[in-house]
Structure formats: structure tokens, C-alpha cells
Design a protein around this motif. Structure first.
Motif, mmCIF file in Angstrom:
data_model
loop_
_atom_site.group_PDB
_atom_site.id
_atom_site.type_symbol
_atom_site.label_atom_id
_atom_site.label_comp_id
_atom_site.label_asym_id
_atom_site.label_seq_id
_atom_site.Cartn_x
_atom_site.Cartn_y
_atom_site.Cartn_z
ATOM 1 N N ASP A 23 0.831 -1.209 0.000
ATOM 2 C CA ASP A 23 0.000 0.000 0.000
ATOM 3 C C ASP A 23 0.866 1.260 0.000
ATOM 4 O OD1 ASP A 23 -2.373 -1.404 -0.022
ATOM 5 O OD2 ASP A 23 -2.709 -1.247 2.144
ATOM 6 N N LEU A 24 1.918 1.250 0.811
ATOM 7 C CA LEU A 24 2.793 2.413 0.889
ATOM 8 C C LEU A 24 3.455 2.691 -0.459
ATOM 9 C CD1 LEU A 24 4.349 4.613 2.458
ATOM 10 C CD2 LEU A 24 6.066 2.868 2.979
ATOM 11 N N PHE A 25 3.974 1.652 -1.104
ATOM 12 C CA PHE A 25 4.634 1.853 -2.392
ATOM 13 C C PHE A 25 3.644 2.426 -3.414
ATOM 14 C CE2 PHE A 25 7.686 -1.820 -1.247
ATOM 15 C CZ PHE A 25 8.512 -0.944 -0.560
ATOM 16 N N GLY A 26 2.404 1.949 -3.372
ATOM 17 C CA GLY A 26 1.402 2.500 -4.264
ATOM 18 C C GLY A 26 1.116 3.963 -3.976
ATOM 19 N N THR A 27 1.092 4.318 -2.704
ATOM 20 C CA THR A 27 0.861 5.711 -2.328
ATOM 21 C C THR A 27 2.010 6.604 -2.789
ATOM 22 O OG1 THR A 27 -0.504 5.108 -0.423
ATOM 23 C CG2 THR A 27 0.565 7.268 -0.361
ATOM 24 N N ALA A 50 4.314 10.587 -6.672
ATOM 25 C CA ALA A 50 5.243 10.924 -7.750
ATOM 26 C C ALA A 50 4.476 11.360 -9.001
ATOM 27 C CB ALA A 50 6.149 9.734 -8.057
ATOM 28 N N GLU A 51 3.412 10.633 -9.335
ATOM 29 C CA GLU A 51 2.612 10.973 -10.510
ATOM 30 C C GLU A 51 1.937 12.333 -10.357
ATOM 31 O OE1 GLU A 51 -0.069 7.710 -10.722
ATOM 32 O OE2 GLU A 51 1.484 6.267 -11.346
ATOM 33 N N LEU A 52 1.582 12.692 -9.128
ATOM 34 C CA LEU A 52 0.882 13.951 -8.868
ATOM 35 C C LEU A 52 1.816 15.156 -8.806
ATOM 36 C CD1 LEU A 52 -1.603 12.694 -6.133
ATOM 37 C CD2 LEU A 52 -2.211 13.456 -8.443
ATOM 38 N N VAL A 112 -5.920 7.980 2.075
ATOM 39 C CA VAL A 112 -4.651 8.700 1.986
ATOM 40 C C VAL A 112 -4.447 9.240 0.575
ATOM 41 C CG1 VAL A 112 -2.145 8.463 2.166
ATOM 42 C CG2 VAL A 112 -3.625 7.346 3.854
ATOM 43 N N ARG A 113 -4.690 8.403 -0.411
ATOM 44 C CA ARG A 113 -4.451 8.811 -1.796
ATOM 45 C C ARG A 113 -5.468 9.858 -2.255
ATOM 46 N NH1 ARG A 113 -3.375 2.610 -3.872
ATOM 47 N NH2 ARG A 113 -1.665 2.215 -2.398
ATOM 48 N N ALA A 114 -6.698 9.748 -1.777
ATOM 49 C CA ALA A 114 -7.691 10.775 -2.118
ATOM 50 C C ALA A 114 -7.276 12.133 -1.567
ATOM 51 C CB ALA A 114 -9.062 10.365 -1.567
ATOM 52 N N SER A 115 -6.737 12.137 -0.356
ATOM 53 C CA SER A 115 -6.247 13.377 0.234
ATOM 54 C C SER A 115 -5.108 13.952 -0.601
ATOM 55 C CB SER A 115 -5.790 13.120 1.669
ATOM 56 O OG SER A 115 -5.090 14.229 2.193
ATOM 57 N N ALA A 152 -3.108 18.060 -4.213
ATOM 58 C CA ALA A 152 -2.350 18.419 -5.412
ATOM 59 C C ALA A 152 -3.187 19.239 -6.382
ATOM 60 C CB ALA A 152 -1.838 17.157 -6.105
ATOM 61 N N ALA A 153 -4.462 18.882 -6.504
ATOM 62 C CA ALA A 153 -5.318 19.562 -7.485
ATOM 63 C C ALA A 153 -5.681 20.975 -7.045
ATOM 64 C CB ALA A 153 -6.598 18.748 -7.698
ATOM 65 N N GLU A 154 -5.906 21.176 -5.730
ATOM 66 C CA GLU A 154 -6.465 22.458 -5.303
ATOM 67 C C GLU A 154 -5.551 23.307 -4.424
ATOM 68 O OE1 GLU A 154 -10.508 22.526 -4.125
ATOM 69 O OE2 GLU A 154 -11.064 20.791 -5.345
ATOM 70 N N VAL A 155 -4.503 22.701 -3.853
ATOM 71 C CA VAL A 155 -3.592 23.492 -3.016
ATOM 72 C C VAL A 155 -2.308 23.827 -3.759
ATOM 73 C CG1 VAL A 155 -2.309 23.549 -0.837
ATOM 74 C CG2 VAL A 155 -4.586 22.489 -0.913
#
Length: 328
Positions: free
Chosen positions: A23-27, A32-34, A312-315, A320-323
Motif C-alpha cells: 500500500d505504501l509503495f502505491g501511495t 510521484a505521478e501527482l 490517503v491517496r484521495a487526500s 495536489a489539485a487544489e492546493v
């Protein structure tokens, strides 16, 4: 303004560590993508939580992080030999293509010093001597050092760093004497943003700035990282509802150590003055206050014990999108 995340690889001993790491590696890959700028690993020994070691974690994260900076946040330097650290971080510097930071601190947990047979009263002297030796070893020149803890004779390391002079060194520090030490020895002071006192950061920033001038460093050129606790949701109420129970659990676990018992007793103060749980608009306001104090690299723990990876990922995505756009 840069934004980074703590890898936060600490889990209950009874849990499935492999699942948590997956899960952590996916997060981290999501971050990185964001476009997050950095990721930081944790160091503890003999912990009441299962805590994979930071150097191994950094090596595992290198291929998963794109162009992100990777660092230790923080390495308990008095519990390591400086030759070991110099070699390991020179290696990581090459493996990452020059993307690592050596973040260090003196430590505070009594059981860790006892396990290594290190007198905790010596930790600051060990930190000082280690950092000076690591920098010398990273030059690739022969080092002769008649020190209190780490005498070396005709010593060199097997691999010099890819980065000229070696990776940047960030020094974590909370007390005013320690902040002065960070100014003297480090390339940056990694400021802890989890004090319940609103006076802590401005007072210690002033100490740091004064010390930089005293030690002949350009106060306008240093990176200014600060570590905080942060969770982003569409509304303040939703952020608190989703994150606060997990943060409370994690802080209660930390409070089992004598040096951190205050975090249990003053948790409500931490919630008000430290934990950044809120909407993008609320977080922009809080981060703007940090920027106004001079900080330019906000590093945050994106989740706490038991928080589902999808939350976690939604946060991270919403942040990233709004802040991000308010600071870049």
C-alpha cells in the motif's frame, strides 16, 4: 513552495507488513505521478511499532519515485558509525541519480540508546563529530581524525558520492541550542511543526536566522523545510471525521515513550495548533502562514495508523489539485 510526504512506514506488529508496504509503495507512486517533490523515511529501533529501516526503504523507493527527492526524516545519527553512513549515502546518491538528502537527528528514545550501549548524554557530541567526518569522507581524500568517538587513520570510503561534496545534510532540531547546531553543521534545519505552542516556530526561526549569519551562511539561500501533519478533504468537518481518530491512535502510541508523554496530555492543543486537517481553502491559509515565516518545503505525514490507503491517496490527489496551484 515544495511539498513532500513522510513515507510513514510504522505499523502494528500484528499486522501484515507485506500488505502495508505494498500500500505504501502505491501511495508513493501516486505522489510521484501527482508532482510531489520529496519523500522521507523514518528511523527507529526496538519500536513499539513495526518500523522497516530507512536506508533499505530508500533503496526500495528509488525506482518508484520518478524525480522526487528522497531523504531520511530522520536518521538517528549517534546510533550509526559515520563511515557506514558515508558509504551508504554515497551509494544511494549514485543509485538515485543524485536525488538523496541525509536528514539526521540526535534521537530521544532511551531504549534505543540502551540497545546500542550509547550514553544518551553523548548524543550531541556524536552528532557533531559524525557530520564533520561524513563530509570529510565524501571528499574522497584520506582522512585522519583523532576524535572522541570515531578515531580514523588513513581512512577513505570505497565510493564517493555522485553529487559533488555529497548529498545535502538536513539537521532535525527542536531546542534552541540544537537549532544553532543545525545552522552550523547542516545545509538546512528540518523544523518540527508539531509543537503545541504557536510561539515555537517564529522564535526558533529567529534563532536559526541569527545563527546562519553568525556562521557565515547566506540565510536567503538555504532550503527551509518544515514537517507537519496534514489531511485534505472537501470540508473541514470531513477531514476531521476521517483523520482525527487515526491521528489520535498514532499519537497515543508515541506517548508510550517517556519523552513524548506530553503528546497524550496535550493532544487537544496539538489538534488546534498543529494538525492540519481541513479543506483545501483551510490548508492554503495554514500553509500561507508557514510561507510567511520563511518555510519553502512543507513535508507532511499523509495518513496515520489504520487509515485506509484509498483515503490517503484521495487526500493527496485533492491537495495536489487544489492546493498546489496556490503556491506554484
Amino acid at each position: 513552495m515544495k511539498f513532500g510526504i513522510m513515507a510513514s512506514h510504522q505499523y502494528p506488529h500484528a499486522d501484515d507488513l507485506g500488505k502495508h508496504l505494498s500500500d505504501l509503495f502505491g501511495t508513493v507512486e501516486t505522489a510521484a505521478e501527482l508532482g510531489y517533490d520529496s519523500v522521507w523515511t523514518i528511523n527507529h529501533f526496538g519500536s513499539n511499532l513495526a518500523t522497516p529501516q530507512p536506508i533499505s526503504m530508500m533503496a526500495s523507493l528509488i525506482p518508484r519515485t520518478g524525480e522526487m527527492t528522497l531523504g531520511t526524516g530522520i536518521l538517528l545519527l549517534p546510533l550509526f558509525h559515520p563511515v557506514h553512513v558515508a558509504e551508504e549515502f554515497a551509494t544511494l546518491d549514485h543509485l538515485s541519480g543524485g536525488r538523496v538528502v541525509l536528514g539526521v537527528g540526535a534521537g530521544y528514545r532511551e531504549n534505543e540508546f540502551a540497545a546500542f550501549g550509547v550514553d544518551p548524554d553523548s548524543r550531541f557530541r556524536r552528532l557533531d563529530e559524525s557530520l564533520r567526518l561524513i563530509r570529510e569522507l565524501w571528499t574522497g581524500e584520506v582522512v585522519n581524525h583523532d576524535g572522541e568517538f570515531y578515531p580514523l587513520h588513513d581512512a577513505t570510503i570505497g565510493i564517493t558520492p555522485l553529487t559533488p561534496g555529497g548529498p545535502p545534510i538536513w539537521v532535525g532540531a527542536g531546542g534552541k541550542k540544537a537549532v544553532r547546531r543545525a545552522a552550523r553543521l547542516g545545509d538546512a534545519w528540518y523544523a518540527p511543526g508539531n509543537s503545541p505552542s504557536k510561539r515555537f516556530l517564529p522564535e526558533h526561526v529567529a534563532v536559526y536566522d541569527e545563527a546562519l549569519v553568525e556562521f557565515g551562511k547566506d540565510s536567503g539561500a538555504v532550503e527551509r523545510p518544515v514537517g507537519v501533519e496534514l489531511y485534505c478533504a472537501p470540508t473541514n468537518e470531513q477531514a476531521v471525521e476521517e483523520a482525527l481518530p487515526h491521528a489520535r491512535t498514532e499519537y497515543s502510541t508515541y506517548a508510550e515513550y517517556p519523552a513524548l508523554r506530553w503528546q497524550r496530555d496535550r493532544f487537544d492543543e496539538l489538534v488546534v495548533n498543529t494538525l492540519m486537517l481541513g479543506s483545501p481553502e483551510y490548508l492554503i491559509e495554514r500553509i500561507s502562514a508557514l510561507r510567511d515565516q520563511g518555510f519553502n518545503h512543507v513535508i507532511f505525514r499523509p495518513g496515520w495508523l489504520g487509515m485506509p490507503a484509498d483515503k490517503v491517496r484521495a487526500s493527496l490527489r485533492l491537495f495536489a489539485a487544489e492546493v498546489f496551484p496556490a503556491f506554484r
